[in-house]
Design a protein around this motif. Structure first.
Motif, PDB file in Angstrom:
ATOM      1  N   GLN A  68       0.825  -1.193   0.000  1.00  0.00           N
ATOM      2  CA  GLN A  68       0.000   0.000   0.000  1.00  0.00           C
ATOM      3  C   GLN A  68       0.870   1.257   0.000  1.00  0.00           C
ATOM      4  N   LEU A  69       1.934   1.244   0.801  1.00  0.00           N
ATOM      5  CA  LEU A  69       2.852   2.384   0.824  1.00  0.00           C
ATOM      6  C   LEU A  69       3.544   2.545  -0.525  1.00  0.00           C
ATOM      7  N   ALA A  70       3.948   1.439  -1.123  1.00  0.00           N
ATOM      8  CA  ALA A  70       4.602   1.500  -2.433  1.00  0.00           C
ATOM      9  C   ALA A  70       3.668   2.117  -3.470  1.00  0.00           C
ATOM     10  N   PHE A  71       2.397   1.739  -3.426  1.00  0.00           N
ATOM     11  CA  PHE A  71       1.421   2.309  -4.359  1.00  0.00           C
ATOM     12  C   PHE A  71       1.302   3.814  -4.146  1.00  0.00           C
ATOM     13  N   ALA A  72       1.235   4.236  -2.888  1.00  0.00           N
ATOM     14  CA  ALA A  72       1.113   5.666  -2.590  1.00  0.00           C
ATOM     15  C   ALA A  72       2.343   6.429  -3.074  1.00  0.00           C
ATOM     16  N   VAL A  73       3.514   5.896  -2.799  1.00  0.00           N
ATOM     17  CA  VAL A  73       4.757   6.571  -3.198  1.00  0.00           C
ATOM     18  C   VAL A  73       4.851   6.659  -4.719  1.00  0.00           C
ATOM     19  N   ASP A  74       4.410   5.629  -5.413  1.00  0.00           N
ATOM     20  CA  ASP A  74       4.517   5.602  -6.875  1.00  0.00           C
ATOM     21  C   ASP A  74       3.446   6.441  -7.577  1.00  0.00           C
ATOM     22  N   THR A  75       2.324   6.689  -6.944  1.00  0.00           N
ATOM     23  CA  THR A  75       1.227   7.371  -7.643  1.00  0.00           C
ATOM     24  C   THR A  75       1.064   8.843  -7.275  1.00  0.00           C
ATOM     25  N   ILE A  76       1.549   9.268  -6.134  1.00  0.00           N
ATOM     26  CA  ILE A  76       1.417  10.685  -5.754  1.00  0.00           C
ATOM     27  C   ILE A  76       2.507  11.474  -6.469  1.00  0.00           C
ATOM     28  N   ARG A  77       2.075  12.492  -7.190  1.00  0.00           N
ATOM     29  CA  ARG A  77       3.008  13.331  -7.955  1.00  0.00           C
ATOM     30  C   ARG A  77       3.204  14.658  -7.238  1.00  0.00           C
ATOM     31  N   ALA A  78       4.458  14.990  -7.012  1.00  0.00           N
ATOM     32  CA  ALA A  78       4.757  16.217  -6.285  1.00  0.00           C
ATOM     33  C   ALA A  78       5.944  16.959  -6.890  1.00  0.00           C
ATOM     34  N   GLU A  79       6.099  16.899  -8.199  1.00  0.00           N
ATOM     35  CA  GLU A  79       7.247  17.539  -8.835  1.00  0.00           C
ATOM     36  C   GLU A  79       7.245  19.048  -8.641  1.00  0.00           C
ATOM     37  N   ASP A  80       6.064  19.660  -8.550  1.00  0.00           N
ATOM     38  CA  ASP A  80       5.964  21.117  -8.450  1.00  0.00           C
ATOM     39  C   ASP A  80       6.084  21.628  -7.020  1.00  0.00           C
ATOM     40  N   ASP A  81       6.085  20.754  -6.061  1.00  0.00           N
ATOM     41  CA  ASP A  81       6.129  21.157  -4.651  1.00  0.00           C
ATOM     42  C   ASP A  81       7.375  20.557  -3.993  1.00  0.00           C
ATOM     43  N   PRO A  82       8.363  21.399  -3.677  1.00  0.00           N
ATOM     44  CA  PRO A  82       9.613  20.854  -3.110  1.00  0.00           C
ATOM     45  C   PRO A  82       9.423  20.194  -1.740  1.00  0.00           C
ATOM     46  N   ILE A  83       8.516  20.714  -0.931  1.00  0.00           N
ATOM     47  CA  ILE A  83       8.297  20.122   0.396  1.00  0.00           C
ATOM     48  C   ILE A  83       7.679  18.737   0.254  1.00  0.00           C
ATOM     49  N   ALA A  84       6.663  18.632  -0.581  1.00  0.00           N
ATOM     50  CA  ALA A  84       6.024  17.329  -0.806  1.00  0.00           C
ATOM     51  C   ALA A  84       7.006  16.351  -1.442  1.00  0.00           C
ATOM     52  N   SER A  85       7.822  16.840  -2.362  1.00  0.00           N
ATOM     53  CA  SER A  85       8.830  15.972  -3.003  1.00  0.00           C
ATOM     54  C   SER A  85       9.821  15.438  -1.981  1.00  0.00           C
ATOM     55  N   GLU A  86      10.198  16.296  -1.047  1.00  0.00           N
ATOM     56  CA  GLU A  86      11.137  15.867  -0.007  1.00  0.00           C
ATOM     57  C   GLU A  86      10.511  14.780   0.872  1.00  0.00           C
ATOM     58  N   HIS A  87       9.249  14.977   1.263  1.00  0.00           N
ATOM     59  CA  HIS A  87       8.569  13.974   2.081  1.00  0.00           C
ATOM     60  C   HIS A  87       8.406  12.657   1.318  1.00  0.00           C
ATOM     61  N   LEU A  88       8.069  12.740   0.050  1.00  0.00           N
ATOM     62  CA  LEU A  88       7.926  11.510  -0.749  1.00  0.00           C
ATOM     63  C   LEU A  88       9.272  10.824  -0.945  1.00  0.00           C
ATOM     64  N   GLY A  89      10.337  11.602  -1.049  1.00  0.00           N
ATOM     65  CA  GLY A  89      11.674  11.012  -1.147  1.00  0.00           C
ATOM     66  C   GLY A  89      12.040  10.245   0.114  1.00  0.00           C
ATOM     67  N   ARG A  90      11.704  10.828   1.275  1.00  0.00           N
ATOM     68  CA  ARG A  90      11.955  10.123   2.536  1.00  0.00           C
ATOM     69  C   ARG A  90      11.103   8.862   2.623  1.00  0.00           C
ATOM     70  N   ALA A  91       9.849   8.973   2.169  1.00  0.00           N
ATOM     71  CA  ALA A  91       8.969   7.804   2.194  1.00  0.00           C
ATOM     72  C   ALA A  91       9.531   6.693   1.312  1.00  0.00           C
ATOM     73  N   LYS A  92      10.101   7.064   0.155  1.00  0.00           N
ATOM     74  CA  LYS A  92      10.693   6.050  -0.729  1.00  0.00           C
ATOM     75  C   LYS A  92      11.908   5.403  -0.078  1.00  0.00           C
ATOM     76  N   ASP A  93      12.728   6.200   0.613  1.00  0.00           N
ATOM     77  CA  ASP A  93      13.881   5.644   1.324  1.00  0.00           C
ATOM     78  C   ASP A  93      13.432   4.666   2.409  1.00  0.00           C
ATOM     79  N   LEU A  94      12.388   5.046   3.145  1.00  0.00           N
ATOM     80  CA  LEU A  94      11.859   4.159   4.183  1.00  0.00           C
ATOM     81  C   LEU A  94      11.268   2.900   3.564  1.00  0.00           C
ATOM     82  N   LEU A  95      10.637   3.046   2.412  1.00  0.00           N
ATOM     83  CA  LEU A  95      10.081   1.898   1.696  1.00  0.00           C
ATOM     84  C   LEU A  95      11.189   0.917   1.305  1.00  0.00           C
TER      85      LEU A  95
END
Length: 121
Positions: free
Chosen positions: A46-73
């Motif tokens: 479920q986390l992998a699906f969320a990380v792969d489908t949420i797009r945050a290229e235009d928002d640096p804060i969201a991109s940073e959080h998604l990057g951390r989530a991918k590292d944790l994944l």
């Protein structure tokens, strides 16, 4: 003639009993570990699906959080691959939970509703 065989038979019986008991305990530990791993893998997917489908290229804060989530994944995947005890699988589940927190923060930054966790469904 039968008298010397009795202690040998008793010794063999005790050894077999001990080995059987240890085997049953190991089987129970393996079963519990498999159940914990299955639960954690569901959350992992479920986390992998969320990380792969949420797009945050235009928002640096969201991109940073998604990057951390991918590292944790990625860390959770490795932990699940080597987990042989329920405690190890539970530790991977905690890492996955941290990943969900990062996804939730990314969603908050994007102003979208975060995905519901498997435990909430």
């Amino acid at each position: 003639m039968a008298l010397p065989l009795i202690p040998i038979a008793i010794g063999v019986g005790v050894a077999a009993f001990g080995a059987g008991r240890k085997l049953l305990k190991n089987m129970e530990t393996t079963r519990l570990a498999d159940e914990s791993k299955a639960k954690a893998r569901g959350a992992y997917l479920q986390l992998a699906f969320a990380v792969d489908t949420i797009r945050a290229e235009d928002d640096p804060i969201a991109s940073e959080h998604l990057g951390r989530a991918k590292d944790l994944l990625d860390s959770a995947r490795v932990m699940l691959d080597v987990a042989t005890t329920p405690e190890a699988a539970d530790a991977a589940g905690e890492v996955i939970s941290e990943g969900f927190e990062q996804v939730e923060m990314a969603c908050a930054a994007l102003g979208i509703e975060p995905p519901r966790r498997l435990s909430e469904l």
